[in-house]
Design a protein around this motif. Structure first.
Motif, PDB file in Angstrom:
ATOM      1  N   ARG A  69      -8.509  16.928   4.012  1.00 51.92           N
ATOM      2  CA  ARG A  69      -8.330  17.223   2.685  1.00 51.92           C
ATOM      3  C   ARG A  69      -7.621  18.631   2.417  1.00 51.92           C
ATOM      4  N   GLY A  70      -7.441  19.307   3.492  1.00 53.86           N
ATOM      5  CA  GLY A  70      -6.787  20.557   3.224  1.00 53.86           C
ATOM      6  C   GLY A  70      -7.886  21.509   2.568  1.00 53.86           C
ATOM      7  N   THR A  71      -8.909  21.579   3.129  1.00 55.77           N
ATOM      8  CA  THR A  71      -9.988  22.365   2.392  1.00 55.77           C
ATOM      9  C   THR A  71      -9.875  23.829   2.772  1.00 55.77           C
ATOM     10  N   ARG A  72      -9.937  24.609   1.543  1.00 56.31           N
ATOM     11  CA  ARG A  72      -9.940  25.991   1.930  1.00 56.31           C
ATOM     12  C   ARG A  72     -11.170  26.776   1.435  1.00 56.31           C
ATOM     13  N   LEU A  73     -11.734  27.683   2.150  1.00 54.76           N
ATOM     14  CA  LEU A  73     -13.027  28.421   1.630  1.00 54.76           C
ATOM     15  C   LEU A  73     -12.414  29.958   1.333  1.00 54.76           C
ATOM     16  N   ASN A  88     -15.678  26.853  -2.170  1.00 59.92           N
ATOM     17  CA  ASN A  88     -15.028  25.748  -1.478  1.00 59.92           C
ATOM     18  C   ASN A  88     -13.820  25.330  -2.373  1.00 59.92           C
ATOM     19  N   SER A  89     -12.404  25.612  -2.229  1.00 61.29           N
ATOM     20  CA  SER A  89     -11.315  25.126  -2.960  1.00 61.29           C
ATOM     21  C   SER A  89     -10.902  25.814  -4.284  1.00 61.29           C
ATOM     22  N   PHE A  90     -11.953  26.542  -4.773  1.00 58.51           N
ATOM     23  CA  PHE A  90     -11.497  27.293  -5.872  1.00 58.51           C
ATOM     24  C   PHE A  90     -11.710  28.757  -5.957  1.00 58.51           C
ATOM     25  N   ALA A  91     -10.696  29.412  -6.074  1.00 64.59           N
ATOM     26  CA  ALA A  91     -10.885  31.009  -5.996  1.00 64.59           C
ATOM     27  C   ALA A  91     -11.363  31.504  -7.369  1.00 64.59           C
ATOM     28  N   VAL A  92     -12.050  32.688  -7.300  1.00 58.46           N
ATOM     29  CA  VAL A  92     -12.539  33.517  -8.441  1.00 58.46           C
ATOM     30  C   VAL A  92     -11.304  33.928  -9.086  1.00 58.46           C
ATOM     31  N   PRO A  93     -11.087  33.940 -10.479  1.00 59.26           N
ATOM     32  CA  PRO A  93      -9.853  34.332 -11.138  1.00 59.26           C
ATOM     33  C   PRO A  93      -9.963  35.617 -11.350  1.00 59.26           C
ATOM     34  N   GLY A  94      -8.727  36.259 -11.033  1.00 57.75           N
ATOM     35  CA  GLY A  94      -8.755  37.828 -11.105  1.00 57.75           C
ATOM     36  C   GLY A  94      -9.310  38.730  -9.983  1.00 57.75           C
ATOM     37  N   HIS A  95      -9.937  38.137  -8.905  1.00 52.83           N
ATOM     38  CA  HIS A  95     -10.220  38.912  -7.778  1.00 52.83           C
ATOM     39  C   HIS A  95      -9.631  38.344  -6.577  1.00 52.83           C
ATOM     40  N   GLU A  96      -9.309  39.214  -5.717  1.00 51.20           N
ATOM     41  CA  GLU A  96      -8.859  38.702  -4.288  1.00 51.20           C
ATOM     42  C   GLU A  96      -9.913  38.559  -3.371  1.00 51.20           C
ATOM     43  N   PRO A  97      -9.833  37.283  -2.507  1.00 52.07           N
ATOM     44  CA  PRO A  97     -10.977  37.211  -1.708  1.00 52.07           C
ATOM     45  C   PRO A  97     -10.725  38.102  -0.480  1.00 52.07           C
ATOM     46  N   ASP A  98     -11.925  38.353   0.192  1.00 52.96           N
ATOM     47  CA  ASP A  98     -11.803  39.141   1.253  1.00 52.96           C
ATOM     48  C   ASP A  98     -11.331  38.442   2.456  1.00 52.96           C
ATOM     49  N   ALA A  99     -11.325  37.138   2.276  1.00 52.38           N
ATOM     50  CA  ALA A  99     -10.706  36.126   3.588  1.00 52.38           C
ATOM     51  C   ALA A  99     -10.663  34.643   3.039  1.00 52.38           C
ATOM     52  N   ALA A 151     -19.430  22.714   9.352  1.00 54.71           N
ATOM     53  CA  ALA A 151     -19.309  23.447  10.424  1.00 54.71           C
ATOM     54  C   ALA A 151     -18.687  24.712  10.291  1.00 54.71           C
ATOM     55  N   ALA A 152     -17.698  24.824   9.468  1.00 52.39           N
ATOM     56  CA  ALA A 152     -16.962  26.197   9.175  1.00 52.39           C
ATOM     57  C   ALA A 152     -17.891  26.924   8.308  1.00 52.39           C
ATOM     58  N   VAL A 153     -18.837  26.567   7.403  1.00 51.97           N
ATOM     59  CA  VAL A 153     -19.854  27.312   6.662  1.00 51.97           C
ATOM     60  C   VAL A 153     -20.854  28.073   7.655  1.00 51.97           C
ATOM     61  N   GLY A 154     -21.065  26.875   8.842  1.00 52.38           N
ATOM     62  CA  GLY A 154     -22.282  27.522   9.674  1.00 52.38           C
ATOM     63  C   GLY A 154     -21.791  28.646  10.541  1.00 52.38           C
ATOM     64  N   LYS A 155     -20.436  28.803  10.728  1.00 51.67           N
ATOM     65  CA  LYS A 155     -20.148  30.055  11.325  1.00 51.67           C
ATOM     66  C   LYS A 155     -20.130  31.132  10.763  1.00 51.67           C
ATOM     67  N   LEU A 156     -20.124  31.020   9.328  1.00 54.28           N
ATOM     68  CA  LEU A 156     -20.157  32.215   8.376  1.00 54.28           C
ATOM     69  C   LEU A 156     -21.590  32.810   8.202  1.00 54.28           C
ATOM     70  N   LEU A 157     -22.472  32.016   8.901  1.00 59.40           N
ATOM     71  CA  LEU A 157     -23.998  32.367   8.799  1.00 59.40           C
ATOM     72  C   LEU A 157     -24.131  33.480   9.660  1.00 59.40           C
ATOM     73  N   PRO A 158     -25.122  34.609   9.214  1.00 56.79           N
ATOM     74  CA  PRO A 158     -25.472  35.883  10.133  1.00 56.79           C
ATOM     75  C   PRO A 158     -26.155  35.183  11.478  1.00 56.79           C
ATOM     76  N   ALA A 159     -26.149  35.871  12.479  1.00 57.67           N
ATOM     77  CA  ALA A 159     -26.694  35.414  13.678  1.00 57.67           C
ATOM     78  C   ALA A 159     -28.203  35.632  13.584  1.00 57.67           C
TER      79      ALA A 159
END
Length: 251
Positions: A233-237, A214-225, A108-116
């Motif tokens: 589960r405490g999932t973070r995107l 999902n859950s794993f950030a890119v090392p050395g790069h700051e996410p935009d959100a 559901a959270a990913v669905g909200k990220l899809l373009p209109a």
């Protein structure tokens, strides 16, 4: 050092320690020696900087093997279990990407990220298609592609997704696929391949597209959100908006 080689060395070190103690007579009896082997194997694995999930494997490997041997289980069951594990996890020992299944809250959270507008989305390491099924139902105007390498999970996904005309289900290596035609690429892998994922995304994904991990950030790069899904589960995107390579920020 490859993880499988680290595991072998740790188990051999534990075995050598148990044999040495048995010869000196410092320990007597099967279970004290088995315990020593397990503890030494786990300690060596930690010293070799194996992933944390290897430690309980080393602690339980020989004790469980001894218990199974005493249970008198027919060898055919071991062979069947081995074949099933191979078909499900396939090359996980090399890629260090276990099987993770995305839950409905994440979908559901990913669905909200899809373009209109009608968009294209790629799920790399798609498992059984657990993420794509609800998305395909919610957004019939979009096209979804899932790629999975393990034969068993791919086959299950093919069966479950057969009625969804807007899902393309592929079997193959996620790094061999072309990511250039997608508005959103979703990854639920492990920390190990994220640097390679970023390199491929930076090279192939078009401007204004989004990489979601999902859950794993890119090392050395700051996410935009960062989105907190709010599930048990405490999932973070982690969201990375793809633009000109020079415009990306490094952390």
């Amino acid at each position: 050092m490859p993880p499988a080689l680290k595991a072998l060395l740790a188990q051999l070190a534990g075995l050598a320690a148990a044999v040495a103690l048995a010869r000196t007579g410092a320990l007597v009896g099967l279970w004290p020696l088995v315990s020593v082997q397990a503890l030494v194997a786990a300690t060596v694995a930690a010293g070799l900087r194996s992933a944390r999930w290897w430690l309980p494997i080393h602690l339980g490997f020989l004790p469980l093997a001894v218990v199974a041997h005493g249970a008198g289980i027919h060898p055919g069951w071991y062979l069947a279990a081995f074949v099933i594990l191979v078909l499900v996890y396939w090359t996980s020992f090399r890629t260090q990407v276990p099987l993770y299944l995305s839950n409905p809250a994440t979908a559901a959270a990913v669905g909200k990220l899809l373009p209109a507008h009608p968009a294209r989305m790629l799920d790399i390491g798609a498992g059984t298609g657990a993420l794509l099924r609800p998305l395909a139902q919610a957004r019939p105007d979009c096209r979804f592609t899932g790629i999975e390498l393990a034969p068993a999970t791919w086959a299950i996904g093919r069966l479950l997704l057969r009625r969804h005309a807007n899902i393309e289900w592929l079997r193959g290596d996620l790094f061999a696929a072309d990511w250039s035609g997608y508005d959103l690429v979703y990854a639920f892998l492990s920390p190990v391949p994220m640097a390679a994922v970023w390199a491929k995304a930076s090279a192939e994904m078009p401007p204004d597209s989004t990489l979601v991990s999902n859950s794993f950030a890119v090392p050395g790069h700051e996410p935009d959100a960062v989105i907190d899904v709010g599930d048990r589960r405490g999932t973070r995107l982690f969201l990375y908006r793809m633009g000109a390579r020079g415009e990306r920020r490094s952390g």
